[in-house]
Each structure stands twice: as structure tokens, then as C-alpha cells.
Design a protein around this motif. Structure first.
Motif, PDB file in Angstrom:
ATOM      1  N   TRP A 122      42.465  42.974  32.508  1.00  0.00           N
ATOM      2  CA  TRP A 122      43.221  41.802  32.980  1.00  0.00           C
ATOM      3  C   TRP A 122      43.603  40.908  31.800  1.00  0.00           C
ATOM      4  O   TRP A 122      44.751  40.480  31.682  1.00  0.00           O
ATOM      5  CB  TRP A 122      42.367  41.049  34.005  1.00  0.00           C
ATOM      6  CG  TRP A 122      43.046  39.894  34.673  1.00  0.00           C
ATOM      7  CD1 TRP A 122      44.382  39.651  34.775  1.00  0.00           C
ATOM      8  CD2 TRP A 122      42.398  38.814  35.354  1.00  0.00           C
ATOM      9  NE1 TRP A 122      44.612  38.499  35.480  1.00  0.00           N
ATOM     10  CE2 TRP A 122      43.412  37.971  35.849  1.00  0.00           C
ATOM     11  CE3 TRP A 122      41.070  38.502  35.608  1.00  0.00           C
ATOM     12  CZ2 TRP A 122      43.124  36.809  36.573  1.00  0.00           C
ATOM     13  CZ3 TRP A 122      40.783  37.355  36.328  1.00  0.00           C
ATOM     14  CH2 TRP A 122      41.795  36.518  36.804  1.00  0.00           C
ATOM     15  N   ASN A 149      37.911  34.712  43.480  1.00  0.00           N
ATOM     16  CA  ASN A 149      36.883  34.097  42.634  1.00  0.00           C
ATOM     17  C   ASN A 149      36.045  35.134  41.890  1.00  0.00           C
ATOM     18  O   ASN A 149      35.630  34.907  40.751  1.00  0.00           O
ATOM     19  CB  ASN A 149      35.984  33.216  43.500  1.00  0.00           C
ATOM     20  CG  ASN A 149      35.011  32.404  42.661  1.00  0.00           C
ATOM     21  OD1 ASN A 149      35.417  31.565  41.882  1.00  0.00           O
ATOM     22  ND2 ASN A 149      33.724  32.678  42.823  1.00  0.00           N
ATOM     23  N   TYR A 162      37.211  35.968  38.332  1.00  0.00           N
ATOM     24  CA  TYR A 162      36.888  34.948  37.334  1.00  0.00           C
ATOM     25  C   TYR A 162      35.390  34.980  37.004  1.00  0.00           C
ATOM     26  O   TYR A 162      34.991  34.748  35.867  1.00  0.00           O
ATOM     27  CB  TYR A 162      37.299  33.566  37.850  1.00  0.00           C
ATOM     28  CG  TYR A 162      38.790  33.405  38.031  1.00  0.00           C
ATOM     29  CD1 TYR A 162      39.625  33.128  36.950  1.00  0.00           C
ATOM     30  CD2 TYR A 162      39.376  33.531  39.283  1.00  0.00           C
ATOM     31  CE1 TYR A 162      40.992  32.979  37.119  1.00  0.00           C
ATOM     32  CE2 TYR A 162      40.746  33.385  39.467  1.00  0.00           C
ATOM     33  CZ  TYR A 162      41.549  33.110  38.378  1.00  0.00           C
ATOM     34  OH  TYR A 162      42.914  32.974  38.551  1.00  0.00           O
ATOM     35  N   ASP A 163      34.576  35.277  38.018  1.00  0.00           N
ATOM     36  CA  ASP A 163      33.122  35.400  37.797  1.00  0.00           C
ATOM     37  C   ASP A 163      32.816  36.496  36.776  1.00  0.00           C
ATOM     38  O   ASP A 163      31.962  36.333  35.903  1.00  0.00           O
ATOM     39  CB  ASP A 163      32.411  35.735  39.110  1.00  0.00           C
ATOM     40  CG  ASP A 163      32.260  34.524  40.014  1.00  0.00           C
ATOM     41  OD1 ASP A 163      32.703  33.431  39.606  1.00  0.00           O
ATOM     42  OD2 ASP A 163      31.716  34.671  41.112  1.00  0.00           O
ATOM     43  N   LEU A 202      34.675  37.642  34.350  1.00  0.00           N
ATOM     44  CA  LEU A 202      35.028  37.202  33.001  1.00  0.00           C
ATOM     45  C   LEU A 202      34.040  36.167  32.484  1.00  0.00           C
ATOM     46  O   LEU A 202      33.718  36.146  31.293  1.00  0.00           O
ATOM     47  CB  LEU A 202      36.445  36.630  32.994  1.00  0.00           C
ATOM     48  CG  LEU A 202      37.572  37.595  33.374  1.00  0.00           C
ATOM     49  CD1 LEU A 202      38.918  36.912  33.201  1.00  0.00           C
ATOM     50  CD2 LEU A 202      37.522  38.856  32.538  1.00  0.00           C
ATOM     51  N   GLY A 203      33.544  35.310  33.380  1.00  0.00           N
ATOM     52  CA  GLY A 203      32.562  34.313  32.967  1.00  0.00           C
ATOM     53  C   GLY A 203      31.230  34.930  32.604  1.00  0.00           C
ATOM     54  O   GLY A 203      30.583  34.517  31.627  1.00  0.00           O
ATOM     55  N   ALA A 254      46.452  29.322  36.875  1.00  0.00           N
ATOM     56  CA  ALA A 254      45.577  30.441  37.221  1.00  0.00           C
ATOM     57  C   ALA A 254      44.970  30.135  38.585  1.00  0.00           C
ATOM     58  O   ALA A 254      44.008  29.382  38.698  1.00  0.00           O
ATOM     59  CB  ALA A 254      44.487  30.635  36.170  1.00  0.00           C
ATOM     60  N   SER A 271      42.888  30.500  41.930  1.00  0.00           N
ATOM     61  CA  SER A 271      41.667  31.137  42.417  1.00  0.00           C
ATOM     62  C   SER A 271      41.595  30.899  43.919  1.00  0.00           C
ATOM     63  O   SER A 271      41.602  29.753  44.379  1.00  0.00           O
ATOM     64  CB  SER A 271      40.422  30.552  41.740  1.00  0.00           C
ATOM     65  OG  SER A 271      39.249  31.142  42.269  1.00  0.00           O
ATOM     66  N   PHE A 318      32.504  29.485  37.940  1.00  0.00           N
ATOM     67  CA  PHE A 318      33.850  29.170  37.472  1.00  0.00           C
ATOM     68  C   PHE A 318      33.790  28.392  36.158  1.00  0.00           C
ATOM     69  O   PHE A 318      34.618  28.586  35.259  1.00  0.00           O
ATOM     70  CB  PHE A 318      34.620  28.379  38.528  1.00  0.00           C
ATOM     71  CG  PHE A 318      36.118  28.463  38.362  1.00  0.00           C
ATOM     72  CD1 PHE A 318      36.807  29.598  38.733  1.00  0.00           C
ATOM     73  CD2 PHE A 318      36.840  27.411  37.816  1.00  0.00           C
ATOM     74  CE1 PHE A 318      38.186  29.697  38.571  1.00  0.00           C
ATOM     75  CE2 PHE A 318      38.209  27.490  37.647  1.00  0.00           C
ATOM     76  CZ  PHE A 318      38.890  28.633  38.029  1.00  0.00           C
ATOM     77  N   PHE A 376      33.435  30.799  33.416  1.00  0.00           N
ATOM     78  CA  PHE A 376      34.741  31.376  33.079  1.00  0.00           C
ATOM     79  C   PHE A 376      35.515  30.439  32.158  1.00  0.00           C
ATOM     80  O   PHE A 376      36.079  30.875  31.140  1.00  0.00           O
ATOM     81  CB  PHE A 376      35.540  31.653  34.357  1.00  0.00           C
ATOM     82  CG  PHE A 376      37.021  31.769  34.129  1.00  0.00           C
ATOM     83  CD1 PHE A 376      37.565  32.919  33.578  1.00  0.00           C
ATOM     84  CD2 PHE A 376      37.872  30.715  34.448  1.00  0.00           C
ATOM     85  CE1 PHE A 376      38.934  33.017  33.353  1.00  0.00           C
ATOM     86  CE2 PHE A 376      39.234  30.806  34.228  1.00  0.00           C
ATOM     87  CZ  PHE A 376      39.760  31.962  33.674  1.00  0.00           C
ATOM     88  N   THR A 407      36.553  31.448  28.241  1.00  0.00           N
ATOM     89  CA  THR A 407      37.968  31.699  27.914  1.00  0.00           C
ATOM     90  C   THR A 407      38.580  30.594  27.061  1.00  0.00           C
ATOM     91  O   THR A 407      39.723  30.750  26.606  1.00  0.00           O
ATOM     92  CB  THR A 407      38.790  31.856  29.203  1.00  0.00           C
ATOM     93  OG1 THR A 407      38.582  30.708  30.056  1.00  0.00           O
ATOM     94  CG2 THR A 407      38.378  33.114  29.955  1.00  0.00           C
ATOM     95  N   ALA A 419      43.594  25.834  35.638  1.00  0.00           N
ATOM     96  CA  ALA A 419      42.828  26.342  36.779  1.00  0.00           C
ATOM     97  C   ALA A 419      43.323  25.706  38.077  1.00  0.00           C
ATOM     98  O   ALA A 419      43.514  24.496  38.148  1.00  0.00           O
ATOM     99  CB  ALA A 419      41.345  26.055  36.582  1.00  0.00           C
TER     100      ALA A 419
END
Length: 550
Positions: free
Chosen positions: A255, A271, A274-275, A277-278, A295, A297, A307, A310, A314, A324
Motif C-alpha cells: 500500500w 481501520n 492503518y493498524d 502500518l502502525g 486518508a 478511515s 491510529f 499509525f 508514518t 487523517a
């Protein structure tokens, strides 16, 4: 030179299709769809996509014969340029579109094909277009539906005299399947007016424009958020990149690579993405997210702690926290109900929550603030029909909605009145006109006289190493059971189940003030899910009660 419009090419347009056609025909941008097998992008200008849509529409109309009976169009398989063109093609032909998912992992493919074929036929679909393995499975089913490869259907058709069919603002444009996370899935009939309004208001709220925006999505088109994201690109004519959901599922960290490669300014995801990636973003070495200005969610409850992780991970890739956009929506309202304004970023309401019941201890909690309703939509909070946890200075109740984006009703059920309020089944409250969701009324966990939001228990359990975030279900085992009380079902990857069970019990007791009676650890992918990835809580509880999960 005056830009060509759909009126110039095809005569008087449908009031519904005209804005999409005008945007596609006047845009100098393109649609790009990833071929997951080759890794190459198939790119066509929006003008070429529209020309392909007209070929499909002309062929659909010609196939009706003298009777002119309108049958809806079904779509199946991974997205392609031809499949996406078929959406506008169906609408130009005055038909609705129904997009159904493929088989879930481990399902019997032949049973899936029969059930999907039957469902298409049951909702009035006459022609099914698609490509790939899912389409091939459907072609093996005996029946009266006309099945044709999307890449071939209508190619070279004579479109010189084609005139779009005006179906009317109340005619269905989309037959949208609902998730069915707490019961059987239904089909929401979304009228043309609702689809057009919801898409237009989403574009307006986020200020999306073809001159500056680039959209990227891996969301499946059978999901309301995936389809509406695509329609936003189509309706505003901005550069749009679409990746099959299967490609994201195979490599979620791609992604970030895709966002970097495409220089996307707008994206959307549930969600859990994003989790991921976090949780694991520290393993990533490089990405450029500096172009993202929105972005979204949505699609499932937002965990503020996850979140925030994330956002923290990032930031080093140039992601602006103000981009966000935690939002709220559902298939029954086409898609979005609420959305923050561009640049608001993620906001949380920190409150004191006290479960009803003797001896309950108040605890501090944070809930995501999900923005104000889109123009044309209304929200009200009504008295709940269950005892809900108490939140200081907040009026918690059932969330009801109505407005210009609503469905006309579920197929086979009474229609929704023009000004009728729709009970979402969610519990929440309003904060300065912005929506906050606490949980679902059907999912309230009642243990020893105490009512708990299950999401709080699930987040506590998911904090334990080895427990899969997004793979936890909390429920109450009935009092007549041999082991009544709170039960936590969790997908788990590890080697020490005894230690993990103890850790889950400790985390839930510490965070929620109640000791689970049982913790059931399962292999990843075992907890039942809907086709859009949501946990099927009712089915999970039934399986626990029957002893099928242990």
C-alpha cells in the motif's frame, strides 16, 4: 474549442449519468487498474473509459429486443478497466449494478458459485459480466443468466445512434449487499438520486478536483466504500488508481509503495489497514506520503491508540496528521454519513465510562470523533432499548439517520419512507454536531449484571503479543451454560497458548475491570468474517455455544 459533452455524442442524457459522463468526457486524466498477475498498470483515459461504457450500454439495450424489459447487470471478479466501464455502461442502459464478492478463503468454490448465481438471479440480474477465476466458476452453473467476459462484451458495437435510457431518479442504480456482521446480509436498493448525491457531497466535503487530486484505492468494488471511492474519481474526473483487494491482502505493505509510486493525494481504507502500518511500520525503510492530503478511515470502529501509532510511524514518511479523516458510513446510506472537513485530522473525545451495574468502576476512554453529516444527511440520538455504559456529560443512545443518500429499502422488505428515520443499530452520541460511535446495540456484552461495549474488551485482548488485532470477538456466554461469563475468542500466532491466555485475562481485567471466564485461542483466519472482512459476531457466538470453537 468547446469541450465535448455526453449530449454532443449521445443525445439527451440521463439526469443521473450526465454528470459522470460530462466529467469523464472533459477530463484529461486517466483510470489505471493494476493487473495483479503481471504487476503492470492498464491505463485508459476517462474519455476512453466512457467510450467503452457506451459500447456496453448499446449492447445491453440491443439485447432487450422489442419488449425492452430492463434487467440489472451483475459484475464479478477483480477490477479491470472493462469491468469499471460496465458500471457506467449499465447506468447508460437504464439498469442497476450489483457487484458481488468472490469466495472467502477456504470456502467450497462450487457452493459459492451456485449461491452467487442464485443471488444474482434473485435480485433481478439478467446479464453478468466478469473475468478471471470467479467468472469462470459462475459459467459452470446451469441457469438462464447471460454471462459474458467483460473484456469482450460490446467491443466494436455501433454506438452512433445510441441514446442513454432515462430510468428516473427513484430507479435503483446500485443493488448493494450489506455486511451482515450481526445477522444475515441483505440487499439495499440505492436509487439514482442517492448515489449521485452521496458521491457529489463526498467530493464537495473533501474538496476533490481533477486539476490536483490523484486517488488510490485497493478496496473491493463490491464494498460500499470501494465503489463510492471509484465513483468519486469518475464523477470528478481525477486521476484514479485501482488495485485488486487480493493484491493488498497478499502484501499489505505494498500500500505504501503504491501510494509513493502514484503520488496519491486521496486514499481510503478500513481501520485495520492503518493498524497494520502502525504495528509494523517500524520495519519499513522508505516511502513518500507527503502528497496525501486525505486518508479516509471507515468501515469499522477506530481504535485511537492504534491510529495514533499509525500517525507516529508514518510521520517520518512525510504523512501529514491533518490528512487523517475518520468517518462513518454504511451501505444503507450509499456510503458516507459523516466526514470531517479537509485538514481537521483525527480528533478524540476522552471521557469517563461507567458500566451499569453494582460495583462498576469508572474508567477513562477515548472515542474517535467522526465528523459532521454530509449536506443532505441528518443524525439524531434516541433512547436506547438496552442499558448502555454511562458516559459523563454525554447522551448515549441509538444512532438514527435520514436524508438524501438513503436507500429506498431492502429488496423484499417494506420501502423506507421519504422522511423516515433509519435505525443504524449503532450506539453513540453527538459532540458539537459531530458523531461519536461507542458500539452496536446488538453486541452489548452483559456479564454478571454489567453491560460492556465489546470493543473495549477486544482492544484490551489485542494488546497482548501474538493476538491478532482485528481478530478478537468478546461475548457473554449465557447463564444457563456450564461456564457462564465473559468469553474472549482471539486469533493467535505463537507457541505458548497457556501464557497468552493468562496475559489476555490480565489485560482485560486491568483495562475493563472484569475477569474473562474463558479465552479461546484460534489459528489466524478461523474467526468467521463477512466478505468485506468484518467479524461475524453472531455466528461466532453461535459456534462457541455449540462447542464448534474451542
Amino acid at each position: 474549442m468547446t469541450p465535448t459533452t455526453v449530449i454532443d455524442e449521445t443525445g439527451t442524457p440521463s439526469a443521473f449519468t450526465a454528470p459522470f459522463s460530462r466529467a469523464m468526457l472533459t477530463s484529461d486524466r486517466s483510470l489505471s487498474v493494476l493487473d495483479s498477475e503481471t504487476g503492470a498498470w492498464e491505463t485508459r483515459t476517462w474519455r476512453d473509459v466512457h467510450a467503452r461504457a457506451v459500447e456496453i450500454a448499446a449492447t445491453l439495450v440491443a439485447a432487450r429486443g422489442d419488449e425492452g424489459q430492463v434487467e440489472h447487470v451483475g459484475l464479478i471478479g477483480d477490477p479491470t478497466v472493462d469491468l469499471i466501464a460496465a458500471i457506467q455502461g449499465a447506468w447508460l442502459a437504464g439498469a442497476a449494478v450489483a457487484i458481488l464478492p468472490g469466495p472467502i478463503r477456504g470456502a467450497d468454490e462450487n457452493r459459492w458459485a451456485q449461491a452467487t448465481y442464485t443471488r444474482f438471479a434473485g435480485i433481478g440480474v439478467g446479464t453478468v459480466l466478469g473475468d478471471g477465476p470467479q467468472f469462470d466458476l459462475l459459467t459452470a452453473v446451469d441457469g438462464d443468466l447471460h454471462l459474458a467476459p467483460a473484456r469482450e462484451y460490446g467491443v466494436g458495437a455501433d454506438t452512433a445512434g445510441f441514446v442513454p435510457v432515462v430510468a428516473g431518479p427513484d430507479a435503483p442504480a446500485v443493488l448493494q449487499g450489506t455486511a451482515g456482521s450481526t445477522g444475515d446480509p441483505k440487499t439495499a436498493a440505492l436509487p439514482e438520486s442517492s448515489v449521485h448525491t452521496n458521491t457529489g457531497e463526498l467530493v464537495a466535503r473533501l474538496g476533490m478536483h481533477h486539476s490536483r487530486d490523484i486517488g488510490f484505492s485497493w478496496l473491493p468494488l463490491y464494498h460500499d466504500m470501494g465503489l463510492t471511492f471509484l465513483l468519486a474519481g469518475m464523477g470528478a474526473g481525477f486521476q484514479t488508481y485501482i488495485v485488486p483487494n487480493s493484491a493488498f491482502a497478499a502484501a499489505p505493505f505494498k500500500w505504501l509503495e503504491w501510494l509513493t509510486e502514484t503520488k496519491a493525494t486521496v486514499t481510503a481504507a478500513p481501520n485495520f489497514a492503518y493498524d497494520i502500518l502502525g504495528r509494523y511500520g517500524r520495519l519499513l525503510q522508505s516511502a513518500d506520503l507527503s502528497n496525501l492530503r486525505v486518508a479516509i478511515s471507515g468501515g469499522e470502529p477506530i481504535d485511537p491508540d492504534a491510529f495514533d501509532k499509525f500517525l507516529a510511524e508514518t510521520e517520518r514518511f512525510g504523512f501529514d496528521p491533518a490528512a487523517a479523516a475518520p468517518a462513518y458510513g454504511m451501505a444503507e446510506s450509499t456510503c458516507a454519513v459523516t466526514m470531517p472537513a479537509t485538514g481537521e485530522g483525527a480528533a478524540y473525545d476522552e471521557v469517563t465510562v461507567t458500566p451499569p451495574g453494582d460495583g462498576s468502576e469508572p474508567r477513562r476512554r477515548r472515542y474517535a470523533v467522526l465528523g459532521k453529516p454530509l449536506d443532505g444527511m441528518e443524525i439524531r440520538i434516541v433512547e436506547p432499548n438496552v442499558d448502555v455504559p454511562l458516559i459523563d456529560d454525554r447522551e448515549v443512545g441509538r444512532v438514527e439517520i435520514r436524508g438524501t443518500s438513503m436507500m429506498s429499502g431492502y429488496l423484499g422488505h417494506p420501502q423506507l419512507g421519504e422522511d423516515e428515520w433509519f435505525d443504524t443499530g449503532d450506539l453513540g452520541y453527538l459532540l458539537d454536531g459531530r458523531l461519536v460511535i461507542c458500539g452496536r446495540a446488538k453486541e452489548i456484552v452483559i456479564v454478571a449484571g454489567r453491560n460492556l461495549f465489546p470493543v473495549e474488551v477486544e482492544r484490551a485482548a489485542a494488546s497482548v503479543d501474538g493476538v491478532k488485532r482485528g481478530g478478537v470477538v468478546a461475548m457473554a456466554r449465557d447463564e444457563d451454560s456450564s461456564r457462564p461469563g465473559l468469553v474472549v475468542v482471539a486469533e493467535y500466532r505463537g507457541s505458548d497458548r497457556v501464557a497468552t491466555r493468562s496475559a489476555v485475562v490480565s489485560a482485560v481485567a486491568s483495562e475493563c475491570g472484569i475477569v474473562p471466564a474463558d479465552v479461546i485461542l484460534l489459528d489466524p483466519g478461523t474467526v468467521p468474517r463477512t466478505t468485506s472482512g468484518k467479524l461475524r459476531r453472531l455466528e461466532t457466538k453461535q459456534m462457541v455455544t455449540a462447542g464448534a470453537l474451542s
